[in-house]
Design an enzyme around this catalytic site. Structure first.
Site, PDB file in Angstrom:
ATOM      1  N   ASP A 158       0.800  -1.382  -0.281  1.00 43.80           N
ATOM      2  CA  ASP A 158      -0.027   0.578  -0.142  1.00 43.80           C
ATOM      3  C   ASP A 158       1.032   1.315  -0.579  1.00 43.80           C
ATOM      4  O   ASP A 158       2.087   1.166  -0.013  1.00 43.80           O
ATOM      5  CB  ASP A 158      -1.269  -0.131   1.169  1.00 43.80           C
ATOM      6  CG  ASP A 158      -0.150  -0.904   2.283  1.00 43.80           C
ATOM      7  OD1 ASP A 158       0.438  -0.254   2.454  1.00 43.80           O
ATOM      8  OD2 ASP A 158      -0.822  -1.090   2.763  1.00 43.80           O
ATOM      9  N   ASP A 179       1.358   4.482   1.308  1.00 43.85           N
ATOM     10  CA  ASP A 179       0.191   5.930   2.562  1.00 43.85           C
ATOM     11  C   ASP A 179       0.648   7.104   2.369  1.00 43.85           C
ATOM     12  O   ASP A 179       1.536   7.543   2.065  1.00 43.85           O
ATOM     13  CB  ASP A 179       0.520   4.956   4.251  1.00 43.85           C
ATOM     14  CG  ASP A 179      -0.027   3.793   4.052  1.00 43.85           C
ATOM     15  OD1 ASP A 179      -1.314   3.722   3.616  1.00 43.85           O
ATOM     16  OD2 ASP A 179       0.703   3.400   5.433  1.00 43.85           O
ATOM     17  N   ASP A 215       7.750   3.451  14.312  1.00 39.76           N
ATOM     18  CA  ASP A 215       9.127   2.167  14.609  1.00 39.76           C
ATOM     19  C   ASP A 215      10.477   2.416  14.450  1.00 39.76           C
ATOM     20  O   ASP A 215      11.505   2.497  15.349  1.00 39.76           O
ATOM     21  CB  ASP A 215       8.103   1.229  14.418  1.00 39.76           C
ATOM     22  CG  ASP A 215       7.957   0.444  13.012  1.00 39.76           C
ATOM     23  OD1 ASP A 215       8.151   1.567  12.276  1.00 39.76           O
ATOM     24  OD2 ASP A 215       7.321  -0.554  12.992  1.00 39.76           O
TER      25      ASP A 215
HETATM   26  P1  ATP Z   1       3.589  -4.109   6.337  1.00 38.77           P
HETATM   27  O1  ATP Z   1       4.215  -4.341   4.434  1.00 38.77           O
HETATM   28  O2  ATP Z   1       3.031  -5.012   6.425  1.00 38.77           O
HETATM   29  O3  ATP Z   1       2.581  -2.845   5.713  1.00 38.77           O
HETATM   30  P2  ATP Z   1       4.683  -1.494   7.289  1.00 38.77           P
HETATM   31  O4  ATP Z   1       5.136  -0.834   8.005  1.00 38.77           O
HETATM   32  O5  ATP Z   1       3.897  -0.956   5.900  1.00 38.77           O
HETATM   33  O6  ATP Z   1       4.716  -3.164   6.874  1.00 38.77           O
HETATM   34  P3  ATP Z   1       1.534  -0.438   8.432  1.00 38.77           P
HETATM   35  O7  ATP Z   1       1.139  -1.824   9.324  1.00 38.77           O
HETATM   36  O8  ATP Z   1       0.828  -0.845   7.381  1.00 38.77           O
HETATM   37  O9  ATP Z   1       3.537  -1.328   8.458  1.00 38.77           O
HETATM   38  O10 ATP Z   1       2.423   0.813   9.239  1.00 38.77           O
HETATM   39  C1  ATP Z   1       2.579   1.274   7.947  1.00 38.77           C
HETATM   40  C2  ATP Z   1       3.948   2.923   8.972  1.00 38.77           C
HETATM   41  O11 ATP Z   1       3.868   3.079  10.077  1.00 38.77           O
HETATM   42  C3  ATP Z   1       4.778   1.597   9.326  1.00 38.77           C
HETATM   43  O12 ATP Z   1       5.653   1.985   7.784  1.00 38.77           O
HETATM   44  C4  ATP Z   1       5.277   2.565  10.025  1.00 38.77           C
HETATM   45  O13 ATP Z   1       5.820   3.887   9.657  1.00 38.77           O
HETATM   46  C5  ATP Z   1       4.484   3.224  11.258  1.00 38.77           C
HETATM   47  N1  ATP Z   1       4.163   2.059  12.582  1.00 38.77           N
HETATM   48  C6  ATP Z   1       3.163   0.832  12.297  1.00 38.77           C
HETATM   49  N2  ATP Z   1       2.713   0.285  13.108  1.00 38.77           N
HETATM   50  C7  ATP Z   1       3.867   1.197  13.941  1.00 38.77           C
HETATM   51  C8  ATP Z   1       3.677   0.842  15.183  1.00 38.77           C
HETATM   52  N3  ATP Z   1       3.375   0.004  16.320  1.00 38.77           N
HETATM   53  N4  ATP Z   1       4.652   1.975  16.392  1.00 38.77           N
HETATM   54  C9  ATP Z   1       5.805   3.034  15.343  1.00 38.77           C
HETATM   55  N5  ATP Z   1       5.291   3.424  14.075  1.00 38.77           N
HETATM   56  C10 ATP Z   1       4.143   1.947  13.799  1.00 38.77           C
HETATM   57 MG    MG Z   2       1.721  -1.228   5.349  1.00 43.06          MG
END
Ligand code: ATP
Ligand code: MG
Length: 400
Positions: free
Chosen positions: A54, A56, A125
């Protein structure tokens, strides 16, 4: 603090790799005078040359302002207010820059405190998840050193690991997720803190933990992820029932099933296997193991009723703890996948399988799972092809 800026000469991201709808949203926000960037996992995946799941967007526009700009926009969430801009079936998520911590844990009460781009990054994170990309002038904006960390294959926490893990223990699971997915190494300090903080995972929301686990089952890297969960003891903290089996020799059979599921799951943004099929990949080897112990080792062949009961007991005992509270629909579907396996490939070779099975609810899922098993036991391909033929023939007839 001044961010490091990387121009198009420093990186390979080009706008044709970015989702068209996300680009439209960015352009409209920009033209209305707001700052707007791609952020998080999408930027990371592009830099890793992987297809993002995705895209964002983070912006200086407030949710109400975003809503005014797009007719198809709805605002969701109360504590963490987000704008969803719809393009047909696709949704682009737009969040306003925030200050403070992003989690929904008990510790954080208010999360709609708007902030600057820098503050928005500081609440994320890992450094690799803290990069902005501005497609309008092709720049990467890096406040946390994430660009270099990506090149070094280094997983580094933004802020102090101990504080950040205690604030939101799900971050520890996310750390294992990125280790498993990308094979990155972890900064020394975070590695040590994981040992001392892991018990805190019990204070986090089971629904959030389970969502991360499901995403990993879907990711194509579930086998290394479960190895890490086991190695770091998170498995016994989160899923004590399942962890018992991972501590035995038969764990290799569970890993093999997960690996087969990984190979069937196309990587990138499209998932292939349903969550119930993935849950079955975890559970079926345990089921097989119990059948061997309880019946086959004593030269007994279980009745179908026994097999159904055993599937029921396992689903109930293993997927019903606080953290493994799988949604009811997934439990029911996993149950039917399990016990149908021995009708698709009978333990008693003399038994002729009944073709009417193809009309049973959940047959298609059970068939997908038979294919997964056949990757591990090629002689099952014959059964798979047989059932697939009957199933397709029936469907061709009913649809004409
Ligand atoms: P995925 O590829 O599994 O979607 P992702 O890193 O994009 O991994 P998401 O859950 O979609 O994970 O979250 C989007 C963004 O939000 C992350 O890249 C990070 O910057 C932030 N984020 C997500 N979860 C947390 C958390 N628990 N604490 C701090 N920041 C977070
Ligand atoms: Mg994501």
């Amino acid at each position: 603090m001044q961010p490091k800026i990387y121009t198009s000469a420093d990186h390979h991201i080009r706008n044709n790799l970015v989702d068209k709808n996300a680009l439209t949203v960015l352009r409209v926000l920009h033209e209305a005078g707001h700052i707007a960037y791609l952020v998080g996992g999408g930027v990371r995946d592009l830099l890793l040359r992987k297809e993002p799941k995705d895209f964002d967007i983070s912006t200086s526009a407030r949710p109400e302002e975003v809503k005014k700009l797009f007719r198809s926009c709805i605002l969701i969430g109360r504590r963490f207010r987000l704008a969803h801009v719809r393009f047909g079936r696709e949704v682009v998520e737009v969040a306003t820059f925030r200050a403070g911590d992003p989690t929904e844990g008990e510790l954080i009460v208010q999360d709609n405190v708007w902030g600057t781009p820098e503050e928005d990054v500081m609440r994320r994170d890992f450094t690799i998840n803290g990069l902005f990309y501005d497609p309008l002038d092709h720049k990467i904006i890096d406040y946390v050193g994430g660009f270099e960390d990506l090149q070094k294959h280094l997983l580094r926490v933004i802020g102090t690991p101990e504080v950040r893990f205690k604030q939101d223990p799900v971050r520890m699971i996310r750390m294992l997720k990125f280790r498993a997915r990308f094979g990155f190494h972890v900064e020394e300090q975070a590695h040590e803190v994981l040992q001392t903080c892991k018990k805190e995972i019990k204070n986090s929301s089971p629904a959030r933990v389970l969502e991360e686990v499901f995403r990993m089952l879907e990711s194509g890297a579930s086998e290394p992820f479960f190895r890490l969960l086991q190695e770091t003891d998170f498995l016994s903290l989160l899923f004590p029932g399942i962890a018992n089996y991972f501590a035995q020799e038969m764990s290799e059979s569970i890993y093999a099933h997960l690996k087969a599921a990984d190979s069937m799951n196309t990587k990138g943004r499209y998932r292939t296997l349903e969550r119930s099929v993935l849950a079955a990949a975890l559970l079926f080897p345990i089921y097989e193991h119990e059948i061997k112990l309880r019946y086959l080792a004593q030269e007994k062949i279980p009745h179908l009723g026994d097999l159904m009961d055993l599937a029921h007991t396992l689903v109930h005992d293993l997927f019903f703890d606080a953290f493994s509270h799988f949604p009811r629909k997934i439990r029911l579907d996993a149950h039917s996948i399990l016990h149908m396996q021995y009708r698709l490939s009978p333990l008693d070779q003399k038994r002729r399988p009944r073709t009417k099975l193809i009309h049973q609810k959940g047959f298609r899922r059970a068939l997908v799972f038979l294919k997964l098993r056949a990757l591990l036991h090629p002689k099952l391909f014959k059964n798979y092809e047989h059932w697939k033929r009957i199933y397709q023939k029936e469907h061709a007839e009913t649809s004409t």
